[in-house]
Design an enzyme around this catalytic site. Structure first.
Site, mmCIF file in Angstrom:
data_model
loop_
_atom_site.group_PDB
_atom_site.id
_atom_site.type_symbol
_atom_site.label_atom_id
_atom_site.label_comp_id
_atom_site.label_asym_id
_atom_site.label_seq_id
_atom_site.Cartn_x
_atom_site.Cartn_y
_atom_site.Cartn_z
ATOM 1 N N ASP A 13 0.874 -1.175 0.000
ATOM 2 C CA ASP A 13 0.000 0.000 0.000
ATOM 3 C C ASP A 13 0.911 1.225 0.000
ATOM 4 O O ASP A 13 1.506 1.567 1.024
ATOM 5 C CB ASP A 13 -0.886 -0.052 1.257
ATOM 6 C CG ASP A 13 -1.600 1.272 1.525
ATOM 7 O OD1 ASP A 13 -1.681 2.112 0.610
ATOM 8 O OD2 ASP A 13 -2.085 1.449 2.661
ATOM 9 N N GLY A 15 1.087 4.890 0.026
ATOM 10 C CA GLY A 15 0.286 6.089 0.273
ATOM 11 C C GLY A 15 1.143 7.340 0.227
ATOM 12 O O GLY A 15 2.372 7.263 0.086
ATOM 13 N N ASN A 16 0.520 8.498 0.385
ATOM 14 C CA ASN A 16 1.259 9.760 0.286
ATOM 15 C C ASN A 16 2.178 10.026 1.475
ATOM 16 O O ASN A 16 3.115 10.802 1.367
ATOM 17 C CB ASN A 16 0.278 10.927 0.114
ATOM 18 C CG ASN A 16 -0.214 11.017 -1.316
ATOM 19 O OD1 ASN A 16 0.569 11.229 -2.223
ATOM 20 N ND2 ASN A 16 -1.509 10.813 -1.522
ATOM 21 N N THR A 17 1.915 9.375 2.621
ATOM 22 C CA THR A 17 2.778 9.569 3.789
ATOM 23 C C THR A 17 3.620 8.332 4.099
ATOM 24 O O THR A 17 4.791 8.429 4.420
ATOM 25 C CB THR A 17 1.927 9.942 5.028
ATOM 26 O OG1 THR A 17 1.096 11.055 4.688
ATOM 27 C CG2 THR A 17 2.798 10.348 6.203
ATOM 28 N N VAL A 19 4.548 4.012 3.038
ATOM 29 C CA VAL A 19 4.435 2.820 2.197
ATOM 30 C C VAL A 19 4.423 1.638 3.157
ATOM 31 O O VAL A 19 5.291 1.527 4.024
ATOM 32 C CB VAL A 19 5.627 2.705 1.216
ATOM 33 C CG1 VAL A 19 5.524 1.423 0.405
ATOM 34 C CG2 VAL A 19 5.670 3.921 0.300
ATOM 35 N N ASP A 96 -5.843 3.069 -4.134
ATOM 36 C CA ASP A 96 -6.211 2.727 -2.748
ATOM 37 C C ASP A 96 -7.725 2.629 -2.593
ATOM 38 O O ASP A 96 -8.236 1.775 -1.848
ATOM 39 C CB ASP A 96 -5.600 3.714 -1.737
ATOM 40 C CG ASP A 96 -5.927 5.174 -2.009
ATOM 41 O OD1 ASP A 96 -6.509 5.500 -3.068
ATOM 42 O OD2 ASP A 96 -5.589 6.018 -1.145
ATOM 43 N N ARG A 97 -8.459 3.482 -3.324
ATOM 44 C CA ARG A 97 -9.925 3.439 -3.252
ATOM 45 C C ARG A 97 -10.438 2.152 -3.904
ATOM 46 O O ARG A 97 -11.382 1.523 -3.412
ATOM 47 C CB ARG A 97 -10.521 4.667 -3.950
ATOM 48 C CG ARG A 97 -10.070 5.972 -3.318
ATOM 49 C CD ARG A 97 -10.563 7.176 -4.106
ATOM 50 N NE ARG A 97 -12.015 7.360 -4.000
ATOM 51 C CZ ARG A 97 -12.690 8.287 -4.678
ATOM 52 N NH1 ARG A 97 -12.044 9.114 -5.496
ATOM 53 N NH2 ARG A 97 -14.001 8.392 -4.544
ATOM 54 N N THR A 118 -3.637 10.780 4.553
ATOM 55 C CA THR A 118 -3.188 12.114 4.162
ATOM 56 C C THR A 118 -4.391 12.907 3.641
ATOM 57 O O THR A 118 -4.638 14.032 4.054
ATOM 58 C CB THR A 118 -2.123 11.998 3.054
ATOM 59 O OG1 THR A 118 -1.163 11.029 3.469
ATOM 60 C CG2 THR A 118 -1.461 13.323 2.788
HETATM 61 N N1 LIG Z 1 -3.666 9.768 15.454
HETATM 62 C C1 LIG Z 1 -3.671 10.651 14.463
HETATM 63 N N2 LIG Z 1 -4.421 11.773 14.566
HETATM 64 C C2 LIG Z 1 -4.440 12.672 13.586
HETATM 65 N N3 LIG Z 1 -3.757 12.548 12.441
HETATM 66 C C3 LIG Z 1 -3.006 11.462 12.261
HETATM 67 C C4 LIG Z 1 -2.908 10.448 13.261
HETATM 68 N N4 LIG Z 1 -2.090 9.462 12.784
HETATM 69 C C5 LIG Z 1 -1.713 9.855 11.563
HETATM 70 N N5 LIG Z 1 -2.239 11.048 11.239
HETATM 71 C C6 LIG Z 1 -2.054 11.781 9.971
HETATM 72 O O1 LIG Z 1 -2.486 10.893 8.937
HETATM 73 C C7 LIG Z 1 -1.661 10.998 7.789
HETATM 74 C C8 LIG Z 1 -1.067 9.655 7.467
HETATM 75 O O2 LIG Z 1 -2.084 8.734 7.276
HETATM 76 P P1 LIG Z 1 -1.742 7.187 7.023
HETATM 77 O O3 LIG Z 1 -0.981 6.680 8.194
HETATM 78 O O4 LIG Z 1 -3.013 6.503 6.683
HETATM 79 O O5 LIG Z 1 -0.728 7.294 5.838
HETATM 80 P P2 LIG Z 1 -0.852 6.898 4.338
HETATM 81 O O6 LIG Z 1 -1.147 5.432 4.276
HETATM 82 O O7 LIG Z 1 0.369 7.338 3.640
HETATM 83 O O8 LIG Z 1 -2.093 7.720 3.879
HETATM 84 P P3 LIG Z 1 -2.568 7.846 2.405
HETATM 85 O O9 LIG Z 1 -2.611 6.472 1.854
HETATM 86 O O10 LIG Z 1 -3.906 8.476 2.566
HETATM 87 O O11 LIG Z 1 -1.597 8.733 1.744
HETATM 88 C C9 LIG Z 1 -0.595 12.018 8.121
HETATM 89 O O12 LIG Z 1 -1.007 13.228 7.553
HETATM 90 C C10 LIG Z 1 -0.607 12.093 9.657
HETATM 91 O O13 LIG Z 1 -0.249 13.366 10.126
HETATM 92 C C1 LIG Z 2 -7.644 10.643 -2.785
HETATM 93 C C2 LIG Z 2 -6.344 9.902 -2.543
HETATM 94 C C3 LIG Z 2 -5.194 10.900 -2.406
HETATM 95 C C4 LIG Z 2 -6.498 9.148 -1.225
HETATM 96 O O1 LIG Z 2 -5.337 8.457 -0.903
HETATM 97 C C5 LIG Z 2 -6.070 8.870 -3.678
HETATM 98 O O2 LIG Z 2 -7.103 7.948 -3.758
HETATM 99 C C6 LIG Z 2 -5.910 9.525 -5.026
HETATM 100 O O3 LIG Z 2 -4.851 10.065 -5.323
HETATM 101 N N1 LIG Z 2 -6.985 9.489 -5.858
HETATM 102 C C7 LIG Z 2 -6.987 10.015 -7.196
HETATM 103 C C8 LIG Z 2 -8.262 10.736 -7.494
HETATM 104 C C9 LIG Z 2 -9.510 9.891 -7.445
HETATM 105 O O4 LIG Z 2 -9.559 8.875 -6.721
HETATM 106 O O5 LIG Z 2 -10.475 10.207 -8.166
#
Ligand SMILES: Nc1ncnc2c1ncn2[C@@H]1O[C@H](COP(=O)(O)OP(=O)(O)OP(=O)(O)O)[C@@H](O)[C@H]1O
Ligand SMILES: CC(C)(CO)[C@@H](O)C(=O)NCCC(=O)O
Length: 238
Positions: A13, A15-17, A19, A96-97, A118
């Protein structure tokens, strides 16, 4: 079609924050790695394997991931999927969706999927069909924007299940909480799915669930979906 009968794939997975890498074992899913996306952007991905099934919303790191596996399958609307997509622009739909909705099928054919990362996504599955949804800024994006584009607001961390906020920081945190929980409540109402499951995943899924007072947190939802997509392709879309 995926041609991966031989090996059990690694599930990724991106993600933006973060992997995240997981594997499916007999007892369920197991995390194998969590690394900051920024680190992978610099070319560091300390994980090698044979086959990987990947949900990526970060195209700039896909080459790095690819170079660490013999075969990599990226989830997109072009792959055969266990659910139909009712979306005007399937080519721009986040992987991811797609993966999370495919994971949701383990819970039923109707309900709401919330990805609390994110960005926040609130998607609808109805009659086993992905119907689309909503995209919102996540907690830290909301906090950053308020902090950076105003003169008087500090950049807060987190969100609050309290209203009214009794200080500047509390008022911002309350606003973020109200925005997220309120959006899920309203989505449920508009989609007319009040008795259907709401499944949440992502970094603050548990905090958001507490705030809502309902919902199921499944930290493996995207991996569940990647696995379902893998199996679907392995058996030829049956
Ligand atoms: N307990 C928390 N409360 C508020 N914000 C949080 C918390 N834990 C993480 N975050 C925020 O959530 C984001 C990261 O989300 P996640 O851990 O789902 O990462 P990700 O998988 O990379 O997300 P995405 O796939 O949406 O990019 C960061 O912006 C972080 O600051
Ligand atoms: C919305 C996010 C950033 C959530 O991780 C991701 O699913 C994404 O980059 N989507 C592209 C736009 C769309 O889903 O229509």
């Amino acid at each position: 079609m995926l041609n991966i009968e031989r090996e059990t794939p690694f599930l990724i997975d991106a993600g933006n924050t973060f992997v995240k890498v997981a594997v499916k074992e007999e007892g369920g899913f197991k995390f194998a790695l969590k690394i900051e996306t920024e680190t992978v952007k610099k070319g560091n991905f300390p994980f090698k394997g044979k086959v990987a099934v990947v949900s990526s919303v970060v195209p700039s790191i896909e080459e790095v991931i690819k170079s660490n596996f013999e075969k990599v399958f990226f989830v997109s609307a072009h792959l055969p999927l266990p659910l139909k997509l009712d979306y005007k622009t399937p080519e721009t739909l986040g992987a991811d969706r797609i993966a999370a909705a495919c994971g949701f099928l383990d819970y039923g054919s109707n309900g709401i999927v919330v990805l609390a990362g994110t960005a926040v996504v609130i998607d609808v599955v109805k009659d086993g069909i992905f119907q689309g949804g909503a995209i919102l800024p996540g907690t830290s994006l909301m906090a950053k924007v308020l902090g950076r584009f105003t003169e008087q607001l500090p950049e807060v961390e987190g969100f609050l299940n309290e209203y009214p906020g009794k200080s500047t920081a509390e008022s911002i945190m309350s606003g973020i909480g109200l925005a997220l929980a309120g959006a899920v409540d309203r989505a449920l109402k508009i989609a007319d799915l009040n008795d259907s499951p709401v499944v949440l995943a992502g970094g603050y899924a548990e905090d958001l669930r507490k705030m809502l007072g309902y919902g199921i947190v499944d930290e493996f939802l995207i991996f569940r979906g990647l696995w379902n997509i893998y199996r679907w392709n392995k058996k030829g879309g049956a």
